[in-house]
Design a protein around this motif. Structure first.
Motif, PDB file in Angstrom:
ATOM      1  N   LEU A  59     104.075  22.990 166.275  1.00 35.81           N
ATOM      2  CA  LEU A  59     105.106  23.549 167.250  1.00 35.81           C
ATOM      3  C   LEU A  59     105.326  25.086 167.127  1.00 35.81           C
ATOM      4  O   LEU A  59     105.451  25.386 166.092  1.00 35.81           O
ATOM      5  CB  LEU A  59     106.481  22.828 167.269  1.00 35.81           C
ATOM      6  N   ILE A  60     105.638  25.776 168.411  1.00 38.06           N
ATOM      7  CA  ILE A  60     105.719  27.254 168.453  1.00 38.06           C
ATOM      8  C   ILE A  60     107.041  27.221 169.627  1.00 38.06           C
ATOM      9  O   ILE A  60     106.914  26.536 170.502  1.00 38.06           O
ATOM     10  CB  ILE A  60     104.532  27.942 168.788  1.00 38.06           C
ATOM     11  N   ASN A  61     107.919  27.940 169.222  1.00 39.92           N
ATOM     12  CA  ASN A  61     109.137  28.207 169.958  1.00 39.92           C
ATOM     13  C   ASN A  61     109.149  29.693 170.322  1.00 39.92           C
ATOM     14  O   ASN A  61     109.539  30.230 169.382  1.00 39.92           O
ATOM     15  CB  ASN A  61     110.294  27.634 169.265  1.00 39.92           C
ATOM     16  N   PRO A  62     108.803  30.087 171.472  1.00 42.22           N
ATOM     17  CA  PRO A  62     108.549  31.534 171.699  1.00 42.22           C
ATOM     18  C   PRO A  62     109.895  31.984 172.417  1.00 42.22           C
ATOM     19  O   PRO A  62     109.853  33.224 172.769  1.00 42.22           O
ATOM     20  CB  PRO A  62     107.300  31.599 172.580  1.00 42.22           C
ATOM     21  N   ASP A  63     110.861  31.150 172.592  1.00 40.30           N
ATOM     22  CA  ASP A  63     111.881  31.553 173.332  1.00 40.30           C
ATOM     23  C   ASP A  63     112.864  32.515 172.500  1.00 40.30           C
ATOM     24  O   ASP A  63     112.900  32.874 171.437  1.00 40.30           O
ATOM     25  CB  ASP A  63     112.900  30.303 173.534  1.00 40.30           C
ATOM     26  N   VAL A  64     113.741  33.173 173.198  1.00 37.48           N
ATOM     27  CA  VAL A  64     114.462  34.243 172.846  1.00 37.48           C
ATOM     28  C   VAL A  64     115.724  33.777 171.423  1.00 37.48           C
ATOM     29  O   VAL A  64     116.015  32.431 171.822  1.00 37.48           O
ATOM     30  CB  VAL A  64     115.446  35.101 173.917  1.00 37.48           C
ATOM     31  N   THR A  65     116.174  34.491 170.910  1.00 37.23           N
ATOM     32  CA  THR A  65     117.243  34.039 170.090  1.00 37.23           C
ATOM     33  C   THR A  65     118.565  34.253 170.428  1.00 37.23           C
ATOM     34  O   THR A  65     118.747  34.905 171.797  1.00 37.23           O
ATOM     35  CB  THR A  65     117.141  35.000 168.796  1.00 37.23           C
ATOM     36  N   THR A  66     119.647  33.718 170.109  1.00 37.57           N
ATOM     37  CA  THR A  66     120.967  33.964 170.674  1.00 37.57           C
ATOM     38  C   THR A  66     121.408  35.412 170.819  1.00 37.57           C
ATOM     39  O   THR A  66     121.955  35.819 171.644  1.00 37.57           O
ATOM     40  CB  THR A  66     122.265  33.403 169.933  1.00 37.57           C
ATOM     41  N   ALA A  67     121.086  36.229 169.847  1.00 39.00           N
ATOM     42  CA  ALA A  67     121.514  37.717 169.817  1.00 39.00           C
ATOM     43  C   ALA A  67     120.666  38.213 171.009  1.00 39.00           C
ATOM     44  O   ALA A  67     121.090  39.081 171.723  1.00 39.00           O
ATOM     45  CB  ALA A  67     121.068  38.122 168.676  1.00 39.00           C
ATOM     46  N   GLU A  68     119.278  37.784 171.301  1.00 41.11           N
ATOM     47  CA  GLU A  68     118.484  38.708 172.455  1.00 41.11           C
ATOM     48  C   GLU A  68     118.950  38.065 173.877  1.00 41.11           C
ATOM     49  O   GLU A  68     119.302  38.860 174.939  1.00 41.11           O
ATOM     50  CB  GLU A  68     117.301  38.124 172.426  1.00 41.11           C
ATOM     51  N   PHE A  69     119.489  36.706 173.746  1.00 42.11           N
ATOM     52  CA  PHE A  69     120.069  36.273 175.176  1.00 42.11           C
ATOM     53  C   PHE A  69     121.365  36.922 175.173  1.00 42.11           C
ATOM     54  O   PHE A  69     121.889  37.283 176.570  1.00 42.11           O
ATOM     55  CB  PHE A  69     120.307  34.789 174.755  1.00 42.11           C
ATOM     56  N   ALA A  70     122.256  37.077 174.165  1.00 43.29           N
ATOM     57  CA  ALA A  70     123.457  37.656 174.359  1.00 43.29           C
ATOM     58  C   ALA A  70     123.360  39.377 174.907  1.00 43.29           C
ATOM     59  O   ALA A  70     124.050  39.795 175.599  1.00 43.29           O
ATOM     60  CB  ALA A  70     124.443  37.715 173.036  1.00 43.29           C
ATOM     61  N   GLN A  71     122.229  40.043 174.341  1.00 44.53           N
ATOM     62  CA  GLN A  71     122.034  41.331 174.867  1.00 44.53           C
ATOM     63  C   GLN A  71     121.802  41.406 176.437  1.00 44.53           C
ATOM     64  O   GLN A  71     122.135  42.155 177.070  1.00 44.53           O
ATOM     65  CB  GLN A  71     120.910  41.882 174.049  1.00 44.53           C
ATOM     66  N   GLY A  72     121.142  40.381 176.715  1.00 39.59           N
ATOM     67  CA  GLY A  72     120.626  40.484 178.245  1.00 39.59           C
ATOM     68  C   GLY A  72     121.929  39.742 179.095  1.00 39.59           C
ATOM     69  O   GLY A  72     122.054  40.523 180.219  1.00 39.59           O
TER      70      GLY A  72
END
Length: 234
Positions: A98-111
Motif C-alpha cells: 500500500l502507498i498513501n500519497p495524500d497530504v498530511t494534516t499539516a499540509e492540508f491545514a496550510q492549504g
C-alpha cells in the motif's frame, strides 16, 4: 462516462480498468463514497485483495479541522435506520502493498489557511447545518440524482467554475491532492510499466474524474472496462 450512477434500483459505483498500448501495468480505479452499505465495502475489499498494489486516499494524521469536516458524513451511520456504515475497510490488513500519497494534516491545514478568512468562517458556520441535514436525510442523499458523477463537468460544475469561493475550496480539497496522486501514478508508469500488475487506486469519487483525465492526457491510459458495484439499493 458515468462514475457514480443513480437509478430507480439504487446507486452504483463504476470500477474502471485503465490500459494503454505498450504497457503491462494496468490501473483499477475504485470511486469511493464515505458512507455506503456494508456490502459495498465488502465487495471492494474482495477485489482489492486480487490487486498487486494499492494507492489509497487518506489525509495523514488527525486534527480538529479534519474531524469537523468529516463530521458532515460521519453522522449518517449514526442514524441506525439508514443501514449505512462509514468506510470500514482495513486497507493495511488486506495483505497487499500500500502507498498513501495524500497530504498530511499539516499540509492540508496550510492549504486551508490560504483560503480567505471570510470563506473559512462561512465553512465553519455551514458544517453543523450540513451535519444535521445529513443525519435527518439519512439514505435520501445517497439515493438522489445529486450523487451522480461523470468524467466530464456537469452544467452545475461549469456554472460555478469561475466562482471564487468554489475555486478556493477545490484547490484545498481536490486540486493539490489530485496532483499528488497523479505524481505517484506517473512514477509507477515510469518505473514499472513492463510489469503485469494491477494497481488499485482507491480514492473518493470526486477525485476520479481528475485522475482519469490526468492518466489519459499525460500517459495515454484509457478506461477499457467497467464493473458496477452497488453502493445502496433503493
Amino acid at each position: 462516462m458515468q462514475i457514480i450512477e443513480h437509478s430507480i434500483i439504487g446507486t452504483r459505483s463504476a470500477v474502471l480498468r485503465l490500459r494503454r498500448p505498450g504497457s503491462q501495468l494496468q490501473f483499477v480505479l475504485f470511486p469511493m463514497l464515505h458512507v455506503a452499505s456494508p456490502e459495498f465495502y465488502a465487495a471492494v475489499a474482495q477485489r482489492l485483495r486480487q490487486c498487486d498494489l494499492l494507492i489509497v486516499e487518506g489525509i495523514g494524521g488527525r486534527s480538529v479541522l479534519t474531524w469537523a469536516i468529516t463530521l458532515t458524513y460521519r453522522v449518517l451511520p449514526a442514524n441506525k435506520r439508514s443501514g449505512l456504515v462509514a468506510d470500514n475497510i482495513k486497507y493495511r490488513s488486506l495483505g497487499v502493498e500500500l502507498i498513501n500519497p495524500d497530504v498530511t494534516t499539516a499540509e492540508f491545514a496550510q492549504g486551508w489557511r490560504a483560503v480567505p478568512l471570510r470563506y473559512r468562517l462561512l465553512m465553519w458556520c455551514v458544517i453543523p447545518i450540513v451535519a444535521v441535514a445529513q443525519f435527518l436525510g439519512s439514505t435520501r442523499r445517497l439515493l438522489s440524482p445529486e450523487v451522480e458523477l461523470n468524467d466530464l463537468p456537469s452544467a452545475k460544475d461549469e456554472m460555478y467554475s469561475d466562482d471564487e469561493f468554489t475555486g478556493h475550496f477545490e484547490r484545498t480539497f481536490g486540486g493539490d491532492r489530485d496532483e499528488r496522486v497523479l505524481a505517484t501514478l506517473s512514477e509507477l508508469i515510469r518505473t514499472r510499466s513492463s510489469e503485469r500488475i494491477d494497481v488499485a487506486v482507491v480514492y473518493g469519487a470526486g477525485h476520479v474524474p481528475a485522475i482519469v483525465r490526468g492518466l489519459a492526457d499525460r500517459h495515454g491510459y484509457r478506461p477499457r472496462t467497467a464493473e458496477w458495484l452497488t453502493v445502496l439499493n433503493a
